[in-house]
Design an enzyme around this catalytic site. Structure first.
Site, short mmCIF file in Angstrom:
data_model
loop_
_atom_site.label_atom_id
_atom_site.label_comp_id
_atom_site.label_asym_id
_atom_site.label_seq_id
_atom_site.Cartn_x
_atom_site.Cartn_y
_atom_site.Cartn_z
N ASP A 141 1.11 -1.44 -0.12
CA ASP A 141 -0.15 -0.49 -0.14
C ASP A 141 1.07 1.02 -0.14
OD1 ASP A 141 -2.45 1.06 2.47
OD2 ASP A 141 -2.35 1.78 0.34
N LYS A 144 2.73 3.77 -5.93
CA LYS A 144 1.91 2.41 -6.58
C LYS A 144 3.26 3.00 -7.75
CE LYS A 144 -1.03 3.69 -4.37
NZ LYS A 144 -1.12 3.10 -2.66
N ASP A 169 -3.33 -2.99 -2.53
CA ASP A 169 -5.16 -2.06 -1.83
C ASP A 169 -4.10 -1.40 -3.68
OD1 ASP A 169 -5.33 0.87 -0.18
OD2 ASP A 169 -6.12 -0.63 -1.09
N ASN A 170 -5.59 -0.32 -4.06
CA ASN A 170 -5.15 0.59 -4.85
C ASN A 170 -5.35 0.63 -6.42
OD1 ASN A 170 -3.87 2.24 -2.27
ND2 ASN A 170 -5.89 2.67 -2.99
N GLU A 199 -11.50 4.81 -0.35
CA GLU A 199 -11.83 4.85 1.60
C GLU A 199 -12.75 5.89 0.87
OE1 GLU A 199 -8.97 4.27 0.00
OE2 GLU A 199 -7.07 5.43 0.18
O1 LIG Z 1 0.08 7.21 -3.00
C1 LIG Z 1 -1.34 6.51 -2.37
N1 LIG Z 1 -0.91 5.61 -1.14
C2 LIG Z 1 1.20 5.86 -1.08
C3 LIG Z 1 1.07 5.21 0.31
C4 LIG Z 1 2.47 5.89 0.69
C5 LIG Z 1 2.85 5.81 1.82
O2 LIG Z 1 4.06 4.58 1.81
C6 LIG Z 1 5.47 5.64 2.68
N2 LIG Z 1 6.21 4.63 1.13
C7 LIG Z 1 5.98 5.32 -0.26
N3 LIG Z 1 6.92 4.26 -0.94
C8 LIG Z 1 7.90 3.57 0.72
C9 LIG Z 1 9.13 2.97 0.49
N4 LIG Z 1 9.87 2.32 1.55
C10 LIG Z 1 8.93 2.84 2.38
N5 LIG Z 1 8.14 4.07 2.51
C11 LIG Z 1 7.19 4.41 0.97
C12 LIG Z 1 5.11 7.06 2.00
O3 LIG Z 1 5.50 7.89 2.92
C13 LIG Z 1 3.53 6.69 2.81
O4 LIG Z 1 3.78 6.49 3.74
C14 LIG Z 1 -2.63 6.51 -1.54
C15 LIG Z 1 -3.24 7.14 -2.55
C16 LIG Z 1 -4.94 7.58 -2.73
N6 LIG Z 1 -5.30 7.62 -4.11
O5 LIG Z 1 -6.93 8.11 -3.82
O6 LIG Z 1 -5.06 9.36 -4.52
C17 LIG Z 1 -5.49 6.44 -2.43
C18 LIG Z 1 -4.61 4.81 -1.06
O7 LIG Z 1 -5.79 4.14 -1.02
C19 LIG Z 1 -3.93 5.55 -1.51
O8 LIG Z 1 -2.48 3.99 -0.87
MG LIG Z 2 -4.03 2.47 -0.02
#
Ligand SMILES: O=C(NC/C=C/[C@H]1O[C@@H](n2cnc3cncnc32)[C@H](O)[C@@H]1O)c1cc([N+](=O)[O-])cc(O)c1O
Ligand SMILES: [Mg+2]
Length: 214
Positions: A141, A144, A169-170, A199
């Site tokens: 999650d 992406k 997810d997603n 969500e």
């Molecule tokens: O962009 C989304 N999620 C990205 C989540 C990112 C999370 O993972 C960490 N991360 C990233 N690469 C990493 C590499 N290593 C460690 N942490 C990392 C980021 O610091 C953040 O805490 C998202 C967007 C929508 N949306 O509707 O736009 C809906 C959702 O459910 C989503 O999950």
């Molecule tokens: Mg998500």
């Protein structure tokens, strides 16, 4: 005082949830994010699907990629039997700090290891540094565009065994098209799609379960 959305979510949980009660933490994050400020937690509709896949997998070693505020870490760990190991990876220190406090408030901190850093650096360390043999369950999650490379890295590091579950997810919104194409066509996974909703919104989204064939 609360400068960031993530701090405001934490503050709302500390004020309104019941300490040591994971369900009340989950319910209050969902309440805040549906009524006040949208936030990228997996949410309750997809969360129920996540719960069911975790229950049927009955995992002993779990990895989560992208902790964010810890919502899915609380969701997953509230279902786990004692002695199960749950690792969650987060490279944003501010998010990791909020997540640890939310997981702590839920009473689950002893089950969780929040690994601060990038998945690309931490996944290759799991066997030697964190004494992981193989992973039973991976919840994906994070950003992406990292889904596919990190899934391939899990394979390369021999962290998946026959039956390991990778749940992403997603796969509709924001979407992870290269990941979907890979797991569905590389011949190494049995895939199942779980249609749901983004969500706190009426938009369609989905989870994809990819079971490693070994
Ligand atoms: O962009 C989304 N999620 C990205 C989540 C990112 C999370 O993972 C960490 N991360 C990233 N690469 C990493 C590499 N290593 C460690 N942490 C990392 C980021 O610091 C953040 O805490 C998202 C967007 C929508 N949306 O509707 O736009 C809906 C959702 O459910 C989503 O999950
Ligand atoms: Mg998500």
């Amino acid at each position: 005082l609360c400068q960031t959305k993530e701090q405001r979510i934490l503050d709302f949980v500390l004020k309104n949830a019941v300490r040591g009660d994971p369900q009340s933490v989950i319910d209050n994050i969902d309440k805040y994010c549906s009524q006040r400020e949208w936030s990228m937690n997996v949410g309750n509709e997809k969360g129920i699907i996540l719960d069911n896949v975790v229950k049927e997998s009955n995992p002993s070693t779990i990895l989560e990629l992208g902790t964010y505020c810890g919502y899915s870490a609380v969701r997953i760990c509230r279902l786990l039997k004692p002695g199960v190991r749950f690792f969650t990876v987060e490279f944003n220190p501010a998010y990791a700090a909020v997540a640890k406090q939310i997981i702590e408030f839920a009473g689950l901190i002893d089950k969780v290891q929040v690994l601060e850093g990038s998945t690309g650096d931490i996944i290759p360390q799991l066997k030697k540094k964190y004494e992981v043999d193989t992973l039973d369950f991976v919840f994906v999650d994070h950003w992406k565009d990292k889904y596919k490379p990190d899934t391939q890295l899990l394979e390369k590091c021999n962290l998946l065994r026959k039956g390991s579950v990778v749940l992403a997810d997603n796969v509709i919104v924001p979407g992870a098209p290269d990941f979907l194409e890979y797991v569905r066509n590389c011949g190494k996974y049995d895939c199942t799609n779980f249609p749901s909703f983004l969500e706190y919104m009426d938009e369609k989204d989905a989870l994809e379960k990819a079971v490693f064939r070994g």
